[in-house]
Write an enzyme that holds these catalytic residues in place. Structure first.
Site, PDB file in Angstrom:
ATOM      1  N   LEU A 175     -35.153 -32.597   3.825  1.00 16.35           N
ATOM      2  CA  LEU A 175     -34.847 -33.972   3.426  1.00 16.35           C
ATOM      3  C   LEU A 175     -33.332 -34.133   3.324  1.00 16.35           C
ATOM      4  O   LEU A 175     -32.695 -33.529   2.454  1.00 16.35           O
ATOM      5  CB  LEU A 175     -35.508 -34.290   2.080  1.00 16.35           C
TER       6      LEU A 175
ATOM      7  N   TYR B 273      -7.777   9.400  -0.768  1.00 15.89           N
ATOM      8  CA  TYR B 273      -8.005  10.032   0.529  1.00 15.89           C
ATOM      9  C   TYR B 273      -6.829  10.966   0.819  1.00 15.89           C
ATOM     10  O   TYR B 273      -5.724  10.769   0.299  1.00 15.89           O
ATOM     11  CB  TYR B 273      -8.151   8.989   1.648  1.00 15.89           C
TER      12      TYR B 273
ATOM     13  N   TYR C 151     -36.219 -26.508  18.446  1.00 17.38           N
ATOM     14  CA  TYR C 151     -35.657 -25.201  18.085  1.00 17.38           C
ATOM     15  C   TYR C 151     -35.148 -24.556  19.362  1.00 17.38           C
ATOM     16  O   TYR C 151     -35.877 -24.448  20.360  1.00 17.38           O
ATOM     17  CB  TYR C 151     -36.721 -24.327  17.431  1.00 17.38           C
TER      18      TYR C 151
ATOM     19  N   ASP D  40     -28.323 -19.945  17.028  1.00 15.15           N
ATOM     20  CA  ASP D  40     -29.758 -20.174  16.852  1.00 15.15           C
ATOM     21  C   ASP D  40     -29.872 -21.372  15.924  1.00 15.15           C
ATOM     22  O   ASP D  40     -29.449 -21.307  14.762  1.00 15.15           O
ATOM     23  CB  ASP D  40     -30.388 -18.922  16.233  1.00 15.15           C
TER      24      ASP D  40
ATOM     25  N   HIS E 281       0.856  -1.188   0.000  1.00 14.63           N
ATOM     26  CA  HIS E 281       0.000   0.000   0.000  1.00 14.63           C
ATOM     27  C   HIS E 281       0.892   1.238   0.000  1.00 14.63           C
ATOM     28  O   HIS E 281       1.922   1.277   0.677  1.00 14.63           O
ATOM     29  CB  HIS E 281      -0.908   0.008   1.227  1.00 14.63           C
TER      30      HIS E 281
ATOM     31  N   THR F 127     -31.492 -25.831  15.281  1.00 15.50           N
ATOM     32  CA  THR F 127     -32.367 -26.935  15.648  1.00 15.50           C
ATOM     33  C   THR F 127     -31.510 -28.104  16.100  1.00 15.50           C
ATOM     34  O   THR F 127     -30.391 -28.300  15.627  1.00 15.50           O
ATOM     35  CB  THR F 127     -33.268 -27.381  14.488  1.00 15.50           C
TER      36      THR F 127
END
Length: 821
Positions: A639, A256, A531, A544, A231, A546
């Site tokens: 499935l 910038y 759940y 979160d 950079h 099952t």
């Protein structure tokens, strides 16, 4: 000062990252912390940083980290008596195209929800603020008075001084030669300085070695996908530029600049970056490369157009050094696969600005087990095993760098290092004109372009309704999404969710240990699906998912595509033996009122088993685990089959479904339908900062057992934790909003006002094709009731919205629980 034989924690790296982590560990009360640096402090990558600090970021966590960092500077100055290098001159962000103006308005809306002080200016107003600017092409500008820049060396030294005053021992000129690992856990660090060698025992080690972090990680067999990229920026000779000059970003022109020594520092993110390919990154102090002005030409010419005085000014310094980039341009934070070995790396782009926040997060994570903020987007574990590929990491990092200043539209997909992970049915999806997205390097169907036309004989046939959302929401969109939703409502949709992360846990202690980490009640008969959430000590939602009980001592957990590595690590960290079986199973979801008819033509098994139940069945010749669950609010199953049967199963389902009007469908349809049902998405609607009670998921929390986070929830029978955007002191709850204008569609992050005052931000939003409504979710004060009115800021326009009881679609869930008529 002599190195000790043991330490509570060893921090590797003396840049801003390492110094901040060491300081914050000591501030939380840890003693016997040592920091080791191969050279002198800051002489890796910190010293040549341009130092820009822009508080307004694309996520709330990034912004919180930078805002925290800004508040840390006076604390450091008071503690150490040293100047931390902060120059609070404010910042301008220019927009020269209509698209960039839209982005600026969205950012301004997000800034309101963060509590940032900002203004939207005209180009003329920006020119008045900074007369050096040529602003005839500037359509708008964001002014953030809290922005500025930092002197990187001064900041690192102030952090190091603060750490030393709190008891941290700092050793420079000390090189790491080895990391000792015993039984999958870190046990010590081997060091050398000159001819002397030491071994320091420690069960907590933090790698904060900048561009050398990947090399250090490999000493322990750990992959930290840091990609050093070259950079470049330049500094001009002085020409009486005032030190009070605000920082300027001109993203349309990839440049910038700020004041430096009476002149101007100019940098940019070029379109053709180069990696620094070396086996010994940062082996020498203050590494720089030869100037490459031809590559810098576009940025320089852009700067001259914006500041004409630069055309009459000479360049006195070129700084061309390595920056530690990552595959997605975000930090790499958290615990590695070796217990006790942590990473704080990837300080590209805004690393210096957020250094204080990184120290806060890392210290809380190490000391308390989880940080205050939701940091999944920075968590090292967001990548899978493919991240150990240097070619993959390089391709992604170069793409991220080259497009850093590009406008990123929600739903926009990038092509670098793709395709990589593919479902067995991928070839069929491609034949059907699938438009693919990518998550965790999985190719996933967003929609099928072959679905764009209404089915013959449908109510919309020959008169397809124009429901393209206005603004950004309509940019990456197809009428196929609507057709897939309506087909799922009226007949059936077939969805490929093979990318689901699948984890298995077994053994005689499996139930006991899962009961401890899951908030839901798992002690149900085999064949049950539950759940549930995994909570942290504060009651925040860490996962979160099952949980299916396959047998008395065997469980399968199904979680989001991108969350498997994270969730498995969380479970292992709490004593469970987890096997990731994601790649062993294909998964297709058949949902809709004709799903029973369709599957019945392929299976002689009893398919009438109940909701949230699982059974082993045969579909044609394919062995399948069928789970009666849904994420779209229609009857049907997930499935699962061994992956080698995956193509056969897809073909069989497609053939059987055709006579019934079934359509293959994608994730954009899923997202629309899950909003109509109020199904939450982790990382958006629910996070480690929100509790199940706040999120409206109290029904999933067991009242008859103990679990991690329970005490916090019970204490939260007190007024619940406050949302960061809500200054009223009121507890909050996730609420469903319906916007007055159905073509104004939220994408997430939009500001919400109640009574004309800032109240919240949108967590997620979209258009519900079955209910014909524009839907959004936001945390609002708990007393908010259906019928209450709020306003939502959609790209600078305030749209009225009504708080509405949820779910909007099939409120009694009859379509899910009952067998189709």
């Amino acid at each position: 000062m002599k190195l000790p034989n043991s330490a509570r924690a060893v921090v590797i790296g003396g840049g801003v990252a390492g110094c901040s982590v060491a300081y914050h560990l000591a501030r939380l009360g840890w003693s016997e912390v040592i920091l080791v640096e191969r050279h002198e402090l800051t002489e890796g990558t910190t010293w040549h940083s341009a130092g820009f600090v822009g508080q307004l970021r694309s996520t709330v966590t990034q912004t919180k980290m930078i805002m925290y960092s800004a508040g840390l500077y006076p604390e450091l100055a008071e503690l150490t008596g040293m100047d931390p290098g902060w120059r609070g001159v404010g910042g301008l962000r220019l927009a020269t195209t209509s698209e960039r103006v839209e982005e600026s308005l969205r950012l301004a809306g997000a800034g309101e929800t963060y509590g940032l002080d900002l203004s939207v200016l005209s180009g003329a107003e920006a020119g008045e603020m900074l007369p050096l600017l040529e602003v005839r092409d500037v359509r708008a500008a964001l002014w953030l008075p809290g922005d500025g820049w930092l002197d990187p060396a001064l900041l690192a030294r102030a952090l190091a001084a603060g750490a030393s005053m709190l008891g941290v021992q700092i050793f420079t000129g000390t090189r790491v030669t080895g990391l000792d690992v015993v039984g999958g856990e870190i046990s010590g660090v081997r060091l050398t300085s000159g001819a002397e060698e030491w071994s320091v025992q420690a069960d907590t080690v933090v790698i904060a070695a900048g561009a050398a972090s990947g090399r250090v990680g490999r000493l322990a067999g750990v992959d930290i996908p840091v990609v050093p990229i070259k950079h470049q920026y330049v500094v001009t000779e002085p020409f009486e530029v005032p030190s009070s000059m605000p920082t300027v970003r001109d993203p349309d022109n990839i440049v910038y600049f700020r004041e430096e020594g009476g002149g101007i520092l100019v940098g940019g993110y070029i379109r053709t970056p180069e990696t620094w390919d070396t086996d010994r990154p940062l082996a020498e102090p203050r590494t720089l490369f030869d100037a490459d002005m031809p590559k810098f030409q576009e940025s320089w010419e852009s700067a001259v157009r914006r500041v004409p005085a630069l055309g009459r000014t000479g360049i006195v310094k070129v700084v061309h050094g390595p920056e530690a980039f990552t595959p997605d341009g975000e930090f790499l934070l958290g615990e590695t696969s070796v217990r006790g070995l942590w990473a704080a790396a990837g300080f590209c782009v805004h690393g210096l600005a957020a250094a204080g926040g990184v120290g806060k997060i890392m210290s809380e994570w190490i000391v308390d087990g989880s940080p205050e903020y939701d940091v999944f987007g920075m968590d090292l574990r967001r990548f899978g095993g493919h991240a150990r590929s240097a070619s993959w990491a390089r391709a992604k990092a170069l793409d991220s760098y080259s497009k850093y200043y590009d406008i990123v539209y929600p739903g926009e997909e990038r092509a670098a290092a793709r395709p990589l992970r593919r479902s067995p049915a991928w070839v069929r999806h491609a034949e059907l004109g699938a438009v693919f997205g990518e998550k965790a390097s999985w190719e996933r169907v967003n929609w099928f372009e072959s679905d764009a036309d209404p089915s013959p004989g449908s109510p919309e046939s020959g008169d397809a309704r124009e429901v393209r959302p206005l603004g950004w929401a309509g940019r990456i969109w197809s009428p196929a999404i609507r057709q897939e939703c309506l087909a799922t409502r009226d007949a059936a949709g077939l969805f490929d969710q093979t990318s689901f992360s699948k984890l298995e846990i077994s053994g005689h202690q499996a139930l006991v240990r899962l009961q401890r980490v899951c908030a839901g009640q798992l002690d149900r008969p085999p064949g049950s699906v539950v759940y549930t959430q995994l909570l942290n000590e504060r009651g925040g939602i860490e996962a979160d998912l099952t949980v299916t009980r396959l047998a008395e001592d065997s469980f399968r957990l199904v979680t989001g595509t991108a969350f498997g590595v994270h969730d498995a690590a969380w479970l292992r960290g709490h004593g469970l033996d987890v096997r990731d079986v994601t790649s062993a199973h294909a998964c297709y979801c058949l949902w809709g009122p004709r799903a029973l008819d369709i599957l019945g033509t392929l299976s002689d098994d009893d398919l009438t088993f109940g909701y949230m139940k699982a059974r082993e069945i045969s579909v044609g010749n394919v062995p399948v685990l069928a789970q009666r669950v849904t994420f779209v609010g229609e009857f049907g199953w997930e499935l699962y089959c061994p992956v080698e049967y995956g193509l056969t199963l897809w073909d069989a389902l497609m053939e059987a479904g055709a006579p019934y009007g079934m359509r293959p469908a994608g994730y954009r349809a899923i997202d629309s339908m899950r909003l109509e049902k109020g199904y939450r998405v982790w990382g958006m609607d629910i996070t480690p900062e929100t509790t199940p009670v706040e999120a409206g998921l109290g029904f999933a929390v067991a009242r008859d057992k103990d679990f991690l986070g329970r005490s916090a929830l019970e204490t939260a029978a007190r007024p619940s934790r406050l949302d960061a955007s809500d200054g009223s002191g009121a507890p909050v709850r996730l609420a469903c909003l319906v916007l007055d204008d159905p073509r104004q569609v939220c994408l997430g992050g939009e500001p919400v006002r109640a009574g004309g005052e800032p109240a919240s931000r949108v967590t997620s939003g979209g258009y519900g094709h079955r209910v014909e409504r524009s839907i959004a979710y936001a945390y609002l004060p708990a007393g908010t009731a259906p019928g209450d009115r709020v306003e939502v800021g959609v790209t600078g326009t305030w749209i009225g919205a009504t708080v509405t009881a949820e779910p909007l679609y099939d409120p009694a869930s009859d379509r899910i629980r009952r067998l189709p008529a």
